[in-house]
Design a protein around this motif. Sequence first.
Motif, PDB file in Angstrom:
ATOM      1  N   ALA A   1       7.097   0.152  -5.139  1.00 59.91           N
ATOM      2  CA  ALA A   1       6.731   1.523  -4.776  1.00 59.91           C
ATOM      3  C   ALA A   1       6.929   1.766  -3.286  1.00 59.91           C
ATOM      4  O   ALA A   1       7.420   2.828  -2.879  1.00 59.91           O
ATOM      5  CB  ALA A   1       5.282   1.796  -5.175  1.00 59.91           C
ATOM      6  N   VAL A   2       6.568   0.795  -2.461  1.00 60.54           N
ATOM      7  CA  VAL A   2       6.719   0.942  -1.015  1.00 60.54           C
ATOM      8  C   VAL A   2       8.187   0.819  -0.614  1.00 60.54           C
ATOM      9  O   VAL A   2       8.656   1.518   0.292  1.00 60.54           O
ATOM     10  CB  VAL A   2       5.856  -0.092  -0.274  1.00 60.54           C
ATOM     11  N   ARG A   3       8.922  -0.045  -1.306  1.00 62.68           N
ATOM     12  CA  ARG A   3      10.341  -0.218  -0.985  1.00 62.68           C
ATOM     13  C   ARG A   3      11.122   1.079  -1.170  1.00 62.68           C
ATOM     14  O   ARG A   3      12.149   1.296  -0.519  1.00 62.68           O
ATOM     15  CB  ARG A   3      10.936  -1.325  -1.863  1.00 62.68           C
ATOM     16  N   ALA A   4      10.635   1.943  -2.067  1.00 64.73           N
ATOM     17  CA  ALA A   4      11.302   3.230  -2.289  1.00 64.73           C
ATOM     18  C   ALA A   4      11.007   4.227  -1.170  1.00 64.73           C
ATOM     19  O   ALA A   4      11.655   5.276  -1.099  1.00 64.73           O
ATOM     20  CB  ALA A   4      10.848   3.817  -3.626  1.00 64.73           C
TER      21      ALA A   4
ATOM     22  N   ASP B   1       0.837  -1.198   0.000  1.00 70.06           N
ATOM     23  CA  ASP B   1       0.000   0.000   0.000  1.00 70.06           C
ATOM     24  C   ASP B   1       0.877   1.257   0.000  1.00 70.06           C
ATOM     25  O   ASP B   1       1.327   1.732   1.048  1.00 70.06           O
ATOM     26  CB  ASP B   1      -0.909  -0.020   1.239  1.00 70.06           C
ATOM     27  N   ALA B   2       1.097   1.813  -1.184  1.00 74.84           N
ATOM     28  CA  ALA B   2       1.983   2.975  -1.314  1.00 74.84           C
ATOM     29  C   ALA B   2       1.394   4.214  -0.640  1.00 74.84           C
ATOM     30  O   ALA B   2       2.139   5.052  -0.108  1.00 74.84           O
ATOM     31  CB  ALA B   2       2.261   3.255  -2.786  1.00 74.84           C
ATOM     32  N   ALA B   3       0.072   4.361  -0.648  1.00 74.65           N
ATOM     33  CA  ALA B   3      -0.555   5.524  -0.017  1.00 74.65           C
ATOM     34  C   ALA B   3      -0.330   5.498   1.497  1.00 74.65           C
ATOM     35  O   ALA B   3      -0.023   6.531   2.111  1.00 74.65           O
ATOM     36  CB  ALA B   3      -2.042   5.550  -0.330  1.00 74.65           C
ATOM     37  N   LEU B   4      -0.479   4.326   2.100  1.00 68.71           N
ATOM     38  CA  LEU B   4      -0.219   4.195   3.533  1.00 68.71           C
ATOM     39  C   LEU B   4       1.243   4.477   3.836  1.00 68.71           C
ATOM     40  O   LEU B   4       1.564   5.188   4.800  1.00 68.71           O
ATOM     41  CB  LEU B   4      -0.594   2.780   4.000  1.00 68.71           C
ATOM     42  N   ALA B   5       2.147   3.932   3.024  1.00 68.99           N
ATOM     43  CA  ALA B   5       3.578   4.162   3.240  1.00 68.99           C
ATOM     44  C   ALA B   5       3.911   5.647   3.172  1.00 68.99           C
ATOM     45  O   ALA B   5       4.673   6.170   3.994  1.00 68.99           O
ATOM     46  CB  ALA B   5       4.390   3.389   2.197  1.00 68.99           C
ATOM     47  N   ALA B   6       3.311   6.357   2.212  1.00 71.04           N
ATOM     48  CA  ALA B   6       3.579   7.784   2.071  1.00 71.04           C
ATOM     49  C   ALA B   6       3.093   8.556   3.300  1.00 71.04           C
ATOM     50  O   ALA B   6       3.767   9.489   3.761  1.00 71.04           O
ATOM     51  CB  ALA B   6       2.901   8.314   0.813  1.00 71.04           C
ATOM     52  N   THR B   7       1.949   8.165   3.851  1.00 70.94           N
ATOM     53  CA  THR B   7       1.436   8.829   5.056  1.00 70.94           C
ATOM     54  C   THR B   7       2.350   8.588   6.249  1.00 70.94           C
ATOM     55  O   THR B   7       2.629   9.506   7.031  1.00 70.94           O
ATOM     56  CB  THR B   7       0.018   8.323   5.376  1.00 70.94           C
ATOM     57  N   LEU B   8       2.826   7.355   6.392  1.00 76.57           N
ATOM     58  CA  LEU B   8       3.732   7.034   7.500  1.00 76.57           C
ATOM     59  C   LEU B   8       5.024   7.841   7.396  1.00 76.57           C
ATOM     60  O   LEU B   8       5.536   8.356   8.404  1.00 76.57           O
ATOM     61  CB  LEU B   8       4.031   5.531   7.494  1.00 76.57           C
ATOM     62  N   VAL B   9       5.545   7.961   6.183  1.00 76.53           N
ATOM     63  CA  VAL B   9       6.775   8.734   5.978  1.00 76.53           C
ATOM     64  C   VAL B   9       6.528  10.205   6.285  1.00 76.53           C
ATOM     65  O   VAL B   9       7.331  10.862   6.964  1.00 76.53           O
ATOM     66  CB  VAL B   9       7.284   8.557   4.535  1.00 76.53           C
ATOM     67  N   GLU B  10       5.413  10.736   5.788  1.00 78.71           N
ATOM     68  CA  GLU B  10       5.090  12.147   5.999  1.00 78.71           C
ATOM     69  C   GLU B  10       5.000  12.494   7.484  1.00 78.71           C
ATOM     70  O   GLU B  10       5.459  13.557   7.921  1.00 78.71           O
ATOM     71  CB  GLU B  10       3.766  12.466   5.310  1.00 78.71           C
ATOM     72  N   ARG B  11       4.446  11.573   8.273  1.00 82.24           N
ATOM     73  CA  ARG B  11       4.262  11.850   9.697  1.00 82.24           C
ATOM     74  C   ARG B  11       5.429  11.348  10.552  1.00 82.24           C
ATOM     75  O   ARG B  11       5.445  11.532  11.771  1.00 82.24           O
ATOM     76  CB  ARG B  11       2.959  11.215  10.175  1.00 82.24           C
ATOM     77  N   GLY B  12       6.385  10.696   9.912  1.00 79.46           N
ATOM     78  CA  GLY B  12       7.555  10.235  10.646  1.00 79.46           C
ATOM     79  C   GLY B  12       7.303   9.052  11.547  1.00 79.46           C
ATOM     80  O   GLY B  12       8.033   8.848  12.526  1.00 79.46           O
ATOM     81  N   TYR B  13       6.286   8.248  11.254  1.00 74.93           N
ATOM     82  CA  TYR B  13       5.962   7.102  12.094  1.00 74.93           C
ATOM     83  C   TYR B  13       6.835   5.899  11.702  1.00 74.93           C
ATOM     84  O   TYR B  13       6.896   5.528  10.531  1.00 74.93           O
ATOM     85  CB  TYR B  13       4.488   6.726  11.944  1.00 74.93           C
ATOM     86  N   PRO B  14       7.493   5.276  12.676  1.00 74.20           N
ATOM     87  CA  PRO B  14       8.376   4.144  12.378  1.00 74.20           C
ATOM     88  C   PRO B  14       7.603   2.920  11.855  1.00 74.20           C
ATOM     89  O   PRO B  14       6.675   2.438  12.508  1.00 74.20           O
ATOM     90  CB  PRO B  14       9.033   3.824  13.726  1.00 74.20           C
ATOM     91  N   ALA B  15       7.989   2.429  10.689  1.00 71.23           N
ATOM     92  CA  ALA B  15       7.366   1.252  10.101  1.00 71.23           C
ATOM     93  C   ALA B  15       8.391   0.521   9.251  1.00 71.23           C
ATOM     94  O   ALA B  15       9.222   1.146   8.584  1.00 71.23           O
ATOM     95  CB  ALA B  15       6.161   1.644   9.243  1.00 71.23           C
ATOM     96  N   VAL B  16       8.330  -0.814   9.310  1.00 73.18           N
ATOM     97  CA  VAL B  16       9.183  -1.667   8.485  1.00 73.18           C
ATOM     98  C   VAL B  16       8.272  -2.685   7.802  1.00 73.18           C
ATOM     99  O   VAL B  16       7.330  -3.198   8.407  1.00 73.18           O
ATOM    100  CB  VAL B  16      10.263  -2.379   9.316  1.00 73.18           C
ATOM    101  N   CYS B  17       8.545  -2.968   6.542  1.00 75.40           N
ATOM    102  CA  CYS B  17       7.656  -3.801   5.736  1.00 75.40           C
ATOM    103  C   CYS B  17       8.238  -5.186   5.464  1.00 75.40           C
ATOM    104  O   CYS B  17       9.453  -5.355   5.332  1.00 75.40           O
ATOM    105  CB  CYS B  17       7.364  -3.117   4.407  1.00 75.40           C
ATOM    106  N   ILE B  18       7.338  -6.150   5.371  1.00 77.72           N
ATOM    107  CA  ILE B  18       7.690  -7.506   4.950  1.00 77.72           C
ATOM    108  C   ILE B  18       7.373  -7.637   3.464  1.00 77.72           C
ATOM    109  O   ILE B  18       6.242  -7.382   3.044  1.00 77.72           O
ATOM    110  CB  ILE B  18       6.874  -8.568   5.725  1.00 77.72           C
ATOM    111  N   SER B  19       8.361  -7.988   2.665  1.00 77.91           N
ATOM    112  CA  SER B  19       8.183  -8.201   1.220  1.00 77.91           C
ATOM    113  C   SER B  19       7.393  -7.074   0.565  1.00 77.91           C
ATOM    114  O   SER B  19       6.346  -7.307  -0.050  1.00 77.91           O
ATOM    115  CB  SER B  19       7.476  -9.550   0.973  1.00 77.91           C
ATOM    116  N   PRO B  20       7.858  -5.830   0.669  1.00 74.28           N
ATOM    117  CA  PRO B  20       7.106  -4.705   0.116  1.00 74.28           C
ATOM    118  C   PRO B  20       7.137  -4.655  -1.409  1.00 74.28           C
ATOM    119  O   PRO B  20       8.037  -5.209  -2.045  1.00 74.28           O
ATOM    120  CB  PRO B  20       7.823  -3.492   0.713  1.00 74.28           C
ATOM    121  N   SER B  21       6.156  -3.961  -1.972  1.00 73.57           N
ATOM    122  CA  SER B  21       6.155  -3.706  -3.410  1.00 73.57           C
ATOM    123  C   SER B  21       7.295  -2.740  -3.745  1.00 73.57           C
ATOM    124  O   SER B  21       7.884  -2.111  -2.857  1.00 73.57           O
ATOM    125  CB  SER B  21       4.817  -3.108  -3.845  1.00 73.57           C
TER     126      SER B  21
END
Length: 355
Positions: A168-171, A146-166
């Motif tokens: 777009a999310v890996r970027a 979910d690239a939209a969710l990833a962008a929101t997490l980055v924008e707000r600075g919330y720590p998140a790590v993904c398992i097997s990301p797409s």
Amino acid sequence: MASGEGGAESGRPATIDDVAALAGVARASVSRALNDQANVSAKMRERVLRAAEALNYRANPQARSLASRASKALALINCPALDAEPNSYYFAALELGALRAAAIAGFELSTLNVDANDPRRGEKVIELFESGRTAGVILPPPLSDDAALAATLVERGYPAVCISPSDAVRALLPGAGFDEQAAGKQIAERVLAKGHSRLGYLLGIEGHFSAEKRFAGFLEALAEAGLDPDAVTVLRGDFSFRSGVELGQAMLDGAERPTALICANDDMAVGALFAAHRRHLVIPDDISIVGFDDAPISGRIWPPLTTVHQPIRRIAASALDQLVEIVLRGQPPRPRFETIGYHLVERESLAPPRD
């Protein structure tokens, strides 16, 4: 006057909600600012401190203790379709790997479920941070796609790590996984090396990045072998045993039965194996069946499945370790991907075709 000032004038001690109202920020933001946690801008922290000073706010020691505990609380967010048959191994292995790593690091880990079909699933992840319930999250598929969710997490600075990301999310966010496409290609090469050219393939859920990468590797091997991808019978399942049974039956009852059936995961492969046994077919003499994951059941059924060992627990542990590092460092997560090794496990379900 702001509600915080009203509370102070009423003679009662100011609360964190009064500070939030006066500062014009969320309650969780006040907590993070007063506890000097990460993910709070200097401007917001200054606004909160001024509001707290104006209200003569004094933090409750018990609340501070709870905030300290929250800073050690992490969450693994599983996101299956809650009305679907669960994967028998994948989420359990993720949880086990992450729990062990959290215990070693001295952090608490909660496992939460969010319905994959819930249109608010991304918002619910954000709410975990806003409510102060977690200091960081691990996101497996489909949330890691979910690239939209990833962008929101980055924008707000919330720590998140993904398992097997797409891609777009890996970027955008850090993650862990293995080379899905290479693994899909390797298992196809092994099937082709056995002499099979009449093939069937059971896909996973549409849009599932990891499963699509495996299939892309499969098609890459076919192209290099000079085989037309249109010659492969392809059906789409949902990773469940039931879909393996149903689609396996369809493959076996087709006009031209494949000599080898490759499945996107072991649950579907076991289902296809069940369908073949029900038709009194001998495996691998009448049809070879191949899975993916190396779930425990793959080595305990008859015949044992040829499959790819996906290092799920090691991937989860890597994601947890990265998340702990981000939380302790107190800086926003940056894109980084740790690749974990995999290997092919060849067992008795794959053999050369009889005809």
